[in-house]
Design an enzyme around this catalytic site. Structure first.
Site, short mmCIF file in Angstrom:
data_model
loop_
_atom_site.label_atom_id
_atom_site.label_comp_id
_atom_site.label_asym_id
_atom_site.label_seq_id
_atom_site.Cartn_x
_atom_site.Cartn_y
_atom_site.Cartn_z
CE LYS A 107 -4.28 -1.50 0.04
NZ LYS A 107 -5.35 -1.06 -0.84
CE LYS A 161 -14.59 -2.38 -8.12
NZ LYS A 161 -16.00 -2.37 -8.10
CE LYS A 177 -4.89 -10.35 -4.61
NZ LYS A 177 -5.08 -9.78 -3.31
P1 AMP Z 1 -11.10 -8.73 -0.42
O1 AMP Z 1 -11.97 -8.37 -1.57
O2 AMP Z 1 -9.67 -8.35 -0.61
O3 AMP Z 1 -11.68 -8.31 0.90
O4 AMP Z 1 -11.05 -10.32 -0.39
C1 AMP Z 1 -12.12 -11.08 0.13
C2 AMP Z 1 -11.71 -12.53 0.22
O5 AMP Z 1 -11.45 -13.05 -1.08
C3 AMP Z 1 -10.41 -12.71 1.02
O6 AMP Z 1 -10.53 -13.89 1.78
C4 AMP Z 1 -9.36 -12.86 -0.04
O7 AMP Z 1 -8.26 -13.61 0.39
C5 AMP Z 1 -10.13 -13.58 -1.14
N1 AMP Z 1 -9.57 -13.26 -2.45
C6 AMP Z 1 -9.52 -12.03 -3.03
N2 AMP Z 1 -8.93 -12.08 -4.23
C7 AMP Z 1 -8.58 -13.39 -4.42
C8 AMP Z 1 -7.95 -14.11 -5.49
N3 AMP Z 1 -7.55 -13.50 -6.61
N4 AMP Z 1 -7.76 -15.44 -5.33
C9 AMP Z 1 -8.16 -16.09 -4.20
N5 AMP Z 1 -8.78 -15.47 -3.18
C10 AMP Z 1 -9.00 -14.15 -3.28
#
Ligand code: AMP
Ligand code: TRP
Length: 338
Positions: free
Chosen positions: A127, A210, A207
């Site tokens: 970040k 968004k 990865k």
């Molecule tokens: P976030 O949108 O960052 O709050 O992610 C929500 C959940 O989705 C968390 O448990 C992340 O680890 C999982 N997550 C987000 N992006 C990925 C990805 N590309 N592959 C696997 N898990 C993901």
């Protein structure tokens, strides 16, 4: 995968069902990485545990400063989670800021957390690079709030994607630090991964996320999904249609594993160049569209009745209130607050 019960579960009060907790940022609607990496496990675990899920708007404030967008995205994420299979009869879904005790506990945990642990957190370092003009204190203390989210409910299991592994390790260290100083209080939470712990985005490199803009939005209109899947980068070493493909190095082929039992046959078609990347993408797009069609219907239905979503979230925050209060009373007592 089946979750194993960690030893630390033994620290829960007798008669209390094992708890699972996870948080998700209100970044708008869910993408394929969220679903394959985490949400599928949220859904599965709600039948096995006392399952608590939270939309973490306090965390989102470390990067989002648009009030209207935050409000809209919070409701959107709630609708997405409900559409993808969270059932308010079998789990509790709420918004983090509706239980402000999380921030009180975060302050208390901050006093047992060395700054050096926070400074070495990979997401904090990332970040600092990605938002150099907004390195706010919330970014540094983010993992302490995350630990508070989990331990305020004494949750043992935390379904997350692999990118959260370092945060979970830090939560465990914070728990150990607290328990050492004030006596056994919290179980050490354990991450639970799916068989797709890191989903790569449409660029084929990073990865899916968004903020990178390489997502497949699983609840979007079919044509949006088709466009996103069609834009995917495949095996970069396969130049001509007649070149043999390498499914292990192709993100489209990797994703076929989750949408049908015939992926080995499909991979064989790629290896022998019977099929081309475009054929694979078309097939994957149609399978994703078909797989998520019922969820999309539920999502649209919910978004047409936002008051229902708000009721579910309000009931969720009420339901967890006594659990949060119980932990806070215990912690205040142990720390000498009167
Ligand atoms: P976030 O949108 O960052 O709050 O992610 C929500 C959940 O989705 C968390 O448990 C992340 O680890 C999982 N997550 C987000 N992006 C990925 C990805 N590309 N592959 C696997 N898990 C993901
Ligand atoms: N940091 C997590 C993410 O970015 C969100 C989160 C906040 C979380 N609190 C949590 C995840 C507690 C698991 C448990 O995805």
């Amino acid at each position: 995968m089946t979750a194993t019960v960690p030893d630390s579960a033994a620290k829960l009060p007798e008669g209390v069902a094992l708890r699972t907790f996870s948080g998700i940022q209100p970044s708008g609607v869910a993408h394929l990485g969220n679903d394959l990496g985490a949400i599928r496990n949220y859904v599965r675990l709600q039948d096995e545990y006392e399952a608590i899920y939270c939309i973490v708007d306090y965390h989102a404030l470390t990067s989002t400063h648009d009030p209207q967008l935050l409000r809209t995205n919070t409701r959107d994420m709630a609708a997405s989670l409900l559409a993808l299979g969270l059932d308010p009869e079998r789990c509790t879904l709420f918004v983090q800021s509706h239980r402000p005790e999380h921030t009180e506990l975060a302050w208390l945990l901050a006093t047992v957390t060395p700054v050096s642990w926070l400074e070495r957190t990979p997401t904090y370092k990332e970040k600092r690079e990605s938002q150099p003009d907004d390195i706010n204190h919330g970014l540094l203390t983010y993992p302490v709030l995350q630990a508070a989210d989990i331990v305020i409910y004494k949750a043992s299991l935390v379904p997350v994607g692999k990118d959260q592994a370092a945060h979970l390790e830090l939560s465990r260290e914070i728990v150990r630090s607290f328990n050492n100083r004030y006596g056994e209080t919290f179980p050490e939470p354990q991450a639970v991964f799916t068989d797709a712990p890191t989903v790569i985005g449409t660029d084929g490199v990073r990865k899916m996320s968004k903020s990178v803009g390489n997502t497949i939005e699983v609840l979007a209109a079919p044509d949006v999904i088709r466009k996103q899947v069609t834009s995917m980068v495949t095996d970069t070493q396969r130049i001509l249609r007649t070149d043999p493909g390498r499914p292990e190095g192709c993100n489209v082929c990797q994703l076929q594993r989750f949408f049908g039992d015939d992926y080995e046959e499909l991979w064989d078609g790629e290896r022998t160049a019977r099929t081309g990347c475009v054929d694979m993408k078309r097939l994957l797009a149609e399978r994703i569209v078909a797989h998520y069609a019922p969820a999309r219907e539920r999502y649209l239905e919910l978004m047409a009745h936002p008051e229902r979503i708000d009721e579910i979230l309000a009931a969720g925050a009420e339901r967890v209130a006594p659990w949060a209060a119980e932990t806070m009373a215990e912690v205040r007592e142990k720390m000498g607050l009167r």
